[in-house]
Scaffold this motif. Sequence first.
Motif, PDB file in Angstrom:
ATOM      1  N   TRP A 197      96.107  81.624  86.282  1.00 36.39           N
ATOM      2  CA  TRP A 197      95.262  82.868  86.426  1.00 36.39           C
ATOM      3  C   TRP A 197      93.654  82.401  86.759  1.00 36.39           C
ATOM      4  CZ3 TRP A 197      96.726  85.419  81.070  1.00 36.39           C
ATOM      5  CH2 TRP A 197      97.903  85.882  81.175  1.00 36.39           C
ATOM      6  N   ALA A 198      92.820  83.188  86.878  1.00 33.69           N
ATOM      7  CA  ALA A 198      91.400  82.889  86.939  1.00 33.69           C
ATOM      8  C   ALA A 198      90.696  83.824  85.830  1.00 33.69           C
ATOM      9  CB  ALA A 198      91.017  83.432  88.276  1.00 33.69           C
ATOM     10  N   TYR A 199      89.407  83.167  85.760  1.00 34.24           N
ATOM     11  CA  TYR A 199      88.546  83.702  85.020  1.00 34.24           C
ATOM     12  C   TYR A 199      87.793  85.020  85.625  1.00 34.24           C
ATOM     13  CZ  TYR A 199      88.341  80.582  80.953  1.00 34.24           C
ATOM     14  OH  TYR A 199      88.452  79.699  79.866  1.00 34.24           O
ATOM     15  N   ASN A 200      87.411  86.154  84.980  1.00 31.16           N
ATOM     16  CA  ASN A 200      86.676  87.139  85.664  1.00 31.16           C
ATOM     17  C   ASN A 200      85.095  86.601  86.258  1.00 31.16           C
ATOM     18  OD1 ASN A 200      84.742  89.555  86.014  1.00 31.16           O
ATOM     19  ND2 ASN A 200      86.493  90.437  84.833  1.00 31.16           N
ATOM     20  N   PRO A 201      84.591  86.680  87.287  1.00 31.19           N
ATOM     21  CA  PRO A 201      83.733  86.185  87.932  1.00 31.19           C
ATOM     22  C   PRO A 201      82.343  86.755  87.194  1.00 31.19           C
ATOM     23  CG  PRO A 201      84.946  86.905  89.573  1.00 31.19           C
ATOM     24  CD  PRO A 201      85.844  87.573  88.488  1.00 31.19           C
ATOM     25  N   GLN A 202      82.504  87.786  86.555  1.00 32.71           N
ATOM     26  CA  GLN A 202      81.453  88.102  85.482  1.00 32.71           C
ATOM     27  C   GLN A 202      81.475  87.381  84.238  1.00 32.71           C
ATOM     28  OE1 GLN A 202      82.949  92.472  86.100  1.00 32.71           O
ATOM     29  NE2 GLN A 202      80.802  92.918  86.445  1.00 32.71           N
ATOM     30  N   GLU A 203      80.532  86.577  84.239  1.00 29.10           N
ATOM     31  CA  GLU A 203      80.578  85.501  83.094  1.00 29.10           C
ATOM     32  C   GLU A 203      80.071  86.007  81.551  1.00 29.10           C
ATOM     33  OE1 GLU A 203      78.096  82.183  83.896  1.00 29.10           O
ATOM     34  OE2 GLU A 203      79.232  81.559  85.770  1.00 29.10           O
ATOM     35  N   GLU A 204      79.507  87.294  81.794  1.00 27.62           N
ATOM     36  CA  GLU A 204      79.093  87.950  80.599  1.00 27.62           C
ATOM     37  C   GLU A 204      80.598  88.492  79.640  1.00 27.62           C
ATOM     38  OE1 GLU A 204      78.205  90.875  83.771  1.00 27.62           O
ATOM     39  OE2 GLU A 204      77.908  88.831  83.516  1.00 27.62           O
ATOM     40  N   ILE A 205      81.430  88.920  80.606  1.00 31.91           N
ATOM     41  CA  ILE A 205      82.759  89.426  80.253  1.00 31.91           C
ATOM     42  C   ILE A 205      83.379  88.213  79.440  1.00 31.91           C
ATOM     43  CG2 ILE A 205      84.805  90.392  80.705  1.00 31.91           C
ATOM     44  CD1 ILE A 205      83.354  92.054  82.752  1.00 31.91           C
ATOM     45  N   ASN A 206      83.489  87.280  80.072  1.00 28.90           N
ATOM     46  CA  ASN A 206      84.278  86.018  79.333  1.00 28.90           C
ATOM     47  C   ASN A 206      83.513  85.677  78.328  1.00 28.90           C
ATOM     48  OD1 ASN A 206      85.719  86.288  81.638  1.00 28.90           O
ATOM     49  ND2 ASN A 206      84.397  84.867  82.860  1.00 28.90           N
ATOM     50  N   GLU A 207      82.412  85.781  78.141  1.00 26.78           N
ATOM     51  CA  GLU A 207      81.643  85.190  76.875  1.00 26.78           C
ATOM     52  C   GLU A 207      81.796  86.033  75.831  1.00 26.78           C
ATOM     53  OE1 GLU A 207      77.501  84.851  78.349  1.00 26.78           O
ATOM     54  OE2 GLU A 207      78.105  83.029  79.551  1.00 26.78           O
ATOM     55  N   GLY A 208      81.922  87.465  75.928  1.00 28.06           N
ATOM     56  CA  GLY A 208      81.830  88.325  75.143  1.00 28.06           C
ATOM     57  C   GLY A 208      83.279  88.343  74.468  1.00 28.06           C
ATOM     58  N   VAL A 209      84.388  87.832  75.181  1.00 28.19           N
ATOM     59  CA  VAL A 209      85.746  88.060  74.862  1.00 28.19           C
ATOM     60  C   VAL A 209      85.743  86.656  74.037  1.00 28.19           C
ATOM     61  CG1 VAL A 209      88.236  87.963  75.454  1.00 28.19           C
ATOM     62  CG2 VAL A 209      86.534  89.385  76.560  1.00 28.19           C
ATOM     63  N   GLN A 210      85.280  85.524  74.558  1.00 23.49           N
ATOM     64  CA  GLN A 210      85.676  84.345  73.625  1.00 23.49           C
ATOM     65  C   GLN A 210      84.983  84.409  72.407  1.00 23.49           C
ATOM     66  OE1 GLN A 210      83.942  81.980  77.000  1.00 23.49           O
ATOM     67  NE2 GLN A 210      85.958  81.226  77.590  1.00 23.49           N
ATOM     68  N   LEU A 211      83.671  85.149  72.188  1.00 21.41           N
ATOM     69  CA  LEU A 211      83.053  85.151  70.834  1.00 21.41           C
ATOM     70  C   LEU A 211      83.980  86.009  70.059  1.00 21.41           C
ATOM     71  CD1 LEU A 211      79.501  85.872  72.170  1.00 21.41           C
ATOM     72  CD2 LEU A 211      80.140  84.051  70.986  1.00 21.41           C
ATOM     73  N   GLY A 212      84.589  86.864  70.654  1.00 16.91           N
ATOM     74  CA  GLY A 212      85.338  87.858  69.844  1.00 16.91           C
ATOM     75  C   GLY A 212      86.535  87.187  69.361  1.00 16.91           C
ATOM     76  N   LEU A 213      87.520  86.349  70.328  1.00 16.04           N
ATOM     77  CA  LEU A 213      88.347  85.560  70.015  1.00 16.04           C
ATOM     78  C   LEU A 213      88.166  84.506  68.774  1.00 16.04           C
ATOM     79  CD1 LEU A 213      90.056  84.770  73.431  1.00 16.04           C
ATOM     80  CD2 LEU A 213      91.119  86.208  71.597  1.00 16.04           C
ATOM     81  N   ALA A 214      86.935  84.008  68.793  1.00 11.46           N
ATOM     82  CA  ALA A 214      86.232  83.004  67.908  1.00 11.46           C
ATOM     83  C   ALA A 214      86.084  83.498  66.445  1.00 11.46           C
ATOM     84  CB  ALA A 214      85.014  82.060  68.442  1.00 11.46           C
ATOM     85  N   ARG A 215      85.567  84.666  66.741  1.00  8.81           N
ATOM     86  CA  ARG A 215      85.215  85.630  65.419  1.00  8.81           C
ATOM     87  C   ARG A 215      86.560  85.614  64.873  1.00  8.81           C
ATOM     88  NH1 ARG A 215      83.786  91.043  67.208  1.00  8.81           N
ATOM     89  NH2 ARG A 215      86.217  90.976  67.164  1.00  8.81           N
TER      90      ARG A 215
ATOM     91  N   PHE B  18      93.275  87.140  67.611  1.00  8.54           N
ATOM     92  CA  PHE B  18      93.581  88.486  68.079  1.00  8.54           C
ATOM     93  C   PHE B  18      92.665  89.187  69.091  1.00  8.54           C
ATOM     94  CE2 PHE B  18      95.227  88.546  63.270  1.00  8.54           C
ATOM     95  CZ  PHE B  18      96.578  88.473  63.722  1.00  8.54           C
ATOM     96  N   CYS B  19      93.370  89.631  69.870  1.00  6.89           N
ATOM     97  CA  CYS B  19      92.370  90.476  70.958  1.00  6.89           C
ATOM     98  C   CYS B  19      91.484  91.054  70.653  1.00  6.89           C
ATOM     99  CB  CYS B  19      93.160  91.154  72.128  1.00  6.89           C
ATOM    100  SG  CYS B  19      92.090  92.124  73.188  1.00  6.89           S
ATOM    101  N   PRO B  20      90.159  90.860  70.938  1.00  7.42           N
ATOM    102  CA  PRO B  20      88.845  91.638  70.393  1.00  7.42           C
ATOM    103  C   PRO B  20      88.717  93.119  70.539  1.00  7.42           C
ATOM    104  CG  PRO B  20      88.140  90.019  71.885  1.00  7.42           C
ATOM    105  CD  PRO B  20      89.689  89.877  71.747  1.00  7.42           C
ATOM    106  N   CYS B  21      89.555  93.454  71.518  1.00  7.21           N
ATOM    107  CA  CYS B  21      89.554  95.060  71.918  1.00  7.21           C
ATOM    108  C   CYS B  21      90.456  95.650  70.840  1.00  7.21           C
ATOM    109  CB  CYS B  21      90.126  94.975  73.394  1.00  7.21           C
ATOM    110  SG  CYS B  21      89.181  94.052  74.948  1.00  7.21           S
TER     111      CYS B  21
END
Length: 246
Positions: free
Chosen positions: A33-51, A60-63
């Motif tokens: 796969w690839a990361y979304n080019p919008q880095e702020e999206i990836n950062e937000g999801v990674q923060l949620g996963l770590a939380r 668990f998926c933060p969504c």
Amino acid sequence: MSIIKIDMNSDEFQAELEKTIKFTDKVVSQFNWAYNPQEEINEGVQLGLARNKMMYGKRFCPCYMVEEVEGKYQSTDNRLCPCTTAIEKELPEEGVCHCQIFCTPEFAAAKRMEMGVEEVTHQHSRGLTKEECEMLLHKSDLDSDELTSLFEARELGMVKFKVVDVREWMEWKMGRISGADVLIPTSSFFQTLTESKLEKDENIIVYCHVGSRSAHCQRILSDMGYTKVSNLAHGIVSYGGVIVRG
């Protein structure tokens, strides 16, 4: 239940975030796969996963909501990253997962181009490429800057499209977008459409006063088999280009 607050600046959280980033890197590599080019999206999801990893012991998926069932935490719809739905349905069919962090290389490339088009049209840093023109004309809704950039490209012979005003004749005379090709009033839409001889496979952009009538006409054209119809969102009142009167 009070809100659980986690200190994002704590050493514990930063250590977990680092592990999570390595985890998502591994997922991207494993599934090609690839990361979304919008880095702020990836950062937000990674923060949620770590939380979630810190709070529940699993990424668990933060969504999705996490519930406690019989003393154990579980995610709504069993969304444990990378979830089965993303692997089996979302990426193959849509090119991107529901939380947007993971996508196919093709989706990522298209998103990067879309981001580049937005920069060009809104900052006028350069002219559009032919490929970028085609991408814009596949959008359902266009804004004023995008239409202006398309007009510039049309003048250079890079792209072909027709701009259709669906207001009434009196409105057309009071003021219309310079470069508009044909008037097809909503009140006599079907009769005038036949006379206009628009081709069903040509690029068409419709507009009205504020965007509502043209959105309705856009739906009608699509239902009739016109395949490339865009609408100027918010209509002529939002347009910053040249207006012709008389």
